[in-house]
Scaffold this active site. Sequence first.
Site, short mmCIF file in Angstrom:
data_model
loop_
_atom_site.label_atom_id
_atom_site.label_comp_id
_atom_site.label_asym_id
_atom_site.label_seq_id
_atom_site.Cartn_x
_atom_site.Cartn_y
_atom_site.Cartn_z
N ASP A 1 -18.36 -13.15 -82.21
CA ASP A 1 -17.11 -12.83 -82.94
C ASP A 1 -16.15 -14.01 -83.13
O ASP A 1 -14.92 -13.82 -83.06
CB ASP A 1 -16.38 -11.67 -82.23
CG ASP A 1 -17.19 -10.39 -82.20
OD1 ASP A 1 -18.34 -10.40 -82.65
OD2 ASP A 1 -16.68 -9.38 -81.69
N LYS B 1 -21.38 -5.74 -86.17
CA LYS B 1 -21.25 -4.67 -85.17
C LYS B 1 -19.93 -3.92 -85.37
O LYS B 1 -18.90 -4.53 -85.61
CB LYS B 1 -21.33 -5.26 -83.76
CG LYS B 1 -20.22 -6.25 -83.40
CD LYS B 1 -20.54 -6.94 -82.09
CE LYS B 1 -19.44 -7.80 -81.55
NZ LYS B 1 -18.20 -7.14 -81.21
N CYS C 1 -14.89 -8.27 -76.23
CA CYS C 1 -16.24 -8.24 -76.80
C CYS C 1 -17.26 -9.02 -75.99
O CYS C 1 -18.44 -8.65 -75.93
CB CYS C 1 -16.20 -8.70 -78.25
SG CYS C 1 -15.36 -7.49 -79.29
N1 TIU Z 1 -14.19 -9.43 -80.49
C1 TIU Z 1 -13.28 -8.82 -79.71
O1 TIU Z 1 -13.07 -9.20 -78.58
N2 TIU Z 1 -12.52 -7.81 -80.29
C2 TIU Z 1 -11.23 -7.48 -79.90
O2 TIU Z 1 -10.63 -6.57 -80.43
N3 TIU Z 1 -10.68 -8.27 -78.93
C3 TIU Z 1 -9.39 -8.23 -78.46
O3 TIU Z 1 -9.12 -8.89 -77.48
N4 TIU Z 1 -8.49 -7.48 -79.08
#
Ligand code: TIU
Length: 234
Positions: A24, A129, A162
């Site tokens: 991500d 995802k 994530c």
């Molecule tokens: N990729 C991921 O960690 N999504 C989130 O929403 N992370 C946050 O820390 N908000």
Amino acid sequence: MARVEAEPYEFEFDPQTTALLMIDFQRDFVYPGGFGEALGNDTSPLLDALPPAERVLKACREAGVFVIHTREGHRPDLSDLPPAKKIRGRGATTIGDVGPMGRILVRGELGHDIVEEVYPIDGEPVVDKPGKGAFYATDLDAILKMKGISKLVVCGVTTEVCVHTTVREANDRGYDALVLSDCVGSYFPEFQRVALEMIKAQGGIFGWVGDSERFMAGLRAAVGDATPAGAAVG
Ligand code: TIU
């Protein structure tokens, strides 16, 4: 076999059966204007993880280690967005709304895509995802199994969301995961520290923690320094 100094103990891996998982690294999390900021966060700490992650990505490409990227996001019609996730936080701007980089966390939008520093190249699958974990409602497990992968080296954002969810999912599916502490980032320094502690506690309850320098030293020792840039090994 490569050996990497790590906690709680050495992480051993065969580069041929190991994947680098880049989680991500999207504009929506890393840059102002995206989902991270919509949640009320200062996104700047995540930028610190990019240079070491970029070096690890380059080293893995040169060593022929399989690389796979993930992106969190949703279909433009939001049919895969749980209502609970849409309204969580009671924010003025939520997933699917228009932000400075397009619709927030929507596939195909600028903000949803991966930042240029670690952008995927041909041969590196990108797994889209809908959840925090990269195994939920995706074909990640199938891809790893087809490739004969049993070990994961993990970079990405955010550490306690994530990255953690994915490493826990990987652990339950029988993968060994090494998380590189300087290649993962959190909006909260305390969460960064504790999230890493949790992974390696209790004898490595769901993984290992190392760093980019120790990982690249172990990889170099296993595949040699003589590998020409861009060449696949083995
Ligand atoms: N990729 C991921 O960690 N999504 C989130 O929403 N992370 C946050 O820390 N908000």
